[in-house]
Enzyme design. Structure first.
Site, mmCIF file in Angstrom:
data_model
loop_
_atom_site.group_PDB
_atom_site.id
_atom_site.type_symbol
_atom_site.label_atom_id
_atom_site.label_comp_id
_atom_site.label_asym_id
_atom_site.label_seq_id
_atom_site.Cartn_x
_atom_site.Cartn_y
_atom_site.Cartn_z
ATOM 1 N N GLY A 120 0.834 -1.217 0.000
ATOM 2 C CA GLY A 120 0.000 0.000 0.000
ATOM 3 C C GLY A 120 0.852 1.243 0.000
ATOM 4 O O GLY A 120 2.043 1.191 -0.310
ATOM 5 N N ASN A 121 0.249 2.362 0.301
ATOM 6 C CA ASN A 121 1.016 3.614 0.385
ATOM 7 C C ASN A 121 0.374 4.544 1.406
ATOM 8 O O ASN A 121 -0.663 4.230 1.979
ATOM 9 C CB ASN A 121 1.130 4.262 -0.994
ATOM 10 C CG ASN A 121 -0.226 4.597 -1.574
ATOM 11 O OD1 ASN A 121 -0.946 5.428 -1.056
ATOM 12 N ND2 ASN A 121 -0.596 3.904 -2.656
ATOM 13 N N HIS A 122 0.995 5.698 1.623
ATOM 14 C CA HIS A 122 0.598 6.591 2.715
ATOM 15 C C HIS A 122 -0.527 7.562 2.361
ATOM 16 O O HIS A 122 -0.841 8.450 3.150
ATOM 17 C CB HIS A 122 1.802 7.411 3.188
ATOM 18 C CG HIS A 122 2.840 6.586 3.873
ATOM 19 N ND1 HIS A 122 2.570 5.891 5.023
ATOM 20 C CD2 HIS A 122 4.133 6.336 3.563
ATOM 21 C CE1 HIS A 122 3.663 5.253 5.407
ATOM 22 N NE2 HIS A 122 4.625 5.494 4.529
ATOM 23 N N SER A 123 -1.126 7.432 1.196
ATOM 24 C CA SER A 123 -2.178 8.391 0.826
ATOM 25 C C SER A 123 -3.343 8.323 1.823
ATOM 26 O O SER A 123 -3.759 7.239 2.235
ATOM 27 C CB SER A 123 -2.686 8.069 -0.584
ATOM 28 O OG SER A 123 -3.865 8.790 -0.842
ATOM 29 N N ALA B 54 -3.795 7.469 -5.193
ATOM 30 C CA ALA B 54 -2.430 6.955 -5.311
ATOM 31 C C ALA B 54 -2.555 5.454 -5.583
ATOM 32 O O ALA B 54 -2.559 4.632 -4.664
ATOM 33 C CB ALA B 54 -1.667 7.209 -4.020
#
Ligand code: CTP
Length: 403
Positions: free
Chosen positions: A212-215, A280
């Site tokens: 995943g990512n930090h969005s 994102a």
């Protein structure tokens, strides 16, 4: 959240039996998120008490030019009251009050406030049926409409006199719906549809792990909210985020990964006027998702990744008349890279944010962006809140559409 969220409503109550419904009207406006203040004619206090209305509105009720009982004899400033309001709703509006409004009489606080208010004024007449159809009343209605005031027509039914006919004040919830609809009709994006993607995507490795990512989705949620405030009907395709959007004109479709985001977008894109891709989206996902939790073993682990569909590129390839906006988050050669994406994905506008700028990008409540349009015109903005950036994006979308 409705179009009345955070709006300041000044409710004017004049002396008719329908004043008993003004308590419900205060509540109905507050339920929509509005702040309400009440101004009454002195005679209206015989029909409903200021205490009831101040308790419900959580604001003092004003009915005289100054507070006689108060030690300091405070002046109630009708000009301030009129300027405070985003919308002035006079309900019930009696024949007497309406006639005085039409003739510029200011012999009570409600009337003085009316003549000094600059905001849209709505009036909901309440009177007996013969008064309602009297030629002088018709003249009054026409005069007030000529001033730009908006009439919320009375309905038919049994009246306080026992007679049956037109003259009943519209029901409180119908007055609120009328005002909300009138506001909507005047908004610039009324009748337009927008699709917004927002948030991260989670690409499963096994049932407990993902890439995943930090969005946070904040930027896209703010865009969806601002577009809805401008009257658009918005579909927000939102990846796994702790934030959400509660605006009544935003339909939130929750998705988890790039594939489900892509599927949802394909279902709503054809029909929309504007699309903004702020999500994102993961560019790669594990090629094989393990059905069971993967056990650790000695040595390193490699996970084979495959490309996800580029949702924005798909939208660019299938563009008809949509205004299409993408985002680029860059760390080097920002302008050149963003221009490349703008062309490759057939966009009308790309919103560039650089991780090199403090206060920009993921997690922050602020953002510093640069717009590049398809003519390669560049506009750089200062650091702003994401709400303000959302407003700038919507302004740009409207000017691109009108260009
Ligand atoms: N985007 C998308 N679907 C994807 C990947 C990206 O819709 N699978 C959208 C994003 O929402 C954003 C824009 O494309 O509007 C970002 O594009 P891009 O720069 O291609 O994403 P990056 O992964 O940052 O690309 P690159 O590695 O080329 O810098």
């Amino acid at each position: 959240m409705s179009l009345l969220q955070d709006k300041k409503i000044l409710l004017g109550v004049s002396a008719g039996i329908a004043a008993y419904k003004s308590a419900m009207l205060v509540r109905a406006f507050i339920k929509q998120g509005a702040e309400v203040k009440v101004v009454m004619t002195p005679a209206a206090k015989d029909f409903v008490t200021p205490l009831t209305l101040s308790t419900l509105s959580k604001n003092p009720v004003q009915s005289t030019f100054y507070e006689k009982e108060s030690e300091n004899e405070l002046w109630n400033n009708h000009v301030d009251l009129g300027l405070w309001a985003d919308y002035f709703v006079i309900a019930p509006a009696t024949a007497n009050t309406l006639s005085k409004m039409a003739h510029g009489k200011s012999d009570n606080l409600l009337l003085a406030t009316y003549t000094s208010a600059k905001c849209p004024v709505y009036f909901a007449p309440a009177m007996d049926l013969d008064m309602y159809i009297h030629p002088s009343t018709t003249n009054t209605f026409n005069t007030l409409k000529g001033f730009g005031n908006i009439m919320i027509p009375a309905t038919s039914g049994e009246l306080a006199s026992g007679l049956v006919g037109q003259g009943r004040m519209a029901e409180p919830e119908d007055i609120v719906a009328f005002v909300e609809d009138d506001i909507l009709q005047k908004l610039p994006l009324k009748g337009k549809k927008m699709v917004v993607t927002a948030g991260p995507t989670y690409e499963a490795i096994d049932p407990v792990r993902f890439i995943g990512n930090h969005s946070t989705g904040r930027m896209g949620i703010n865009i969806a909210t601002e577009a809805a405030n401008l009257g658009a009907e918005v579909t927000l395709v939102l990846g796994p985020s702790t934030l959400t959007c509660t605006h009544s004109r935003v339909n939130v479709i929750k998705v988890v990964n790039a594939a489900s985001m892509y599927k949802s977008v394909t279902e709503v894109y054809n029909d929309c006027d504007y699309a903004v891709a702020s999500a994102a989206v993961a560019d790669y996902r594990p090629k094989n998702r393990s059905d069971q939790k993967m056990k650790k073993k000695d040595g390193d682990l490699s996970i084979e990744l495959e490309r996800t569909t580029d949702i924005l590129k798909w939208m660019g390839d299938h563009k008809k008349n949509q205004v299409l906006v993408g985002f680029a988050l860059e760390t080097e050669n920002e302008i050149e890279n963003a221009k490349g994406k703008l062309k490759r994905k057939n966009l009308d506008l790309i919103v560039l944010n650089s991780l090199n700028d403090k206060g920009a990008g993921f997690k922050a409540k602020t953002n510093k962006v640069t717009f590049i349009n398809s003519n390669e015109e560049i506009k750089a903005f200062q650091l702003k809140t994401k709400t303000e950036v959302a407003k700038d994006i919507l302004n740009e979308i409207q000017s691109l559409q009108n260009a």
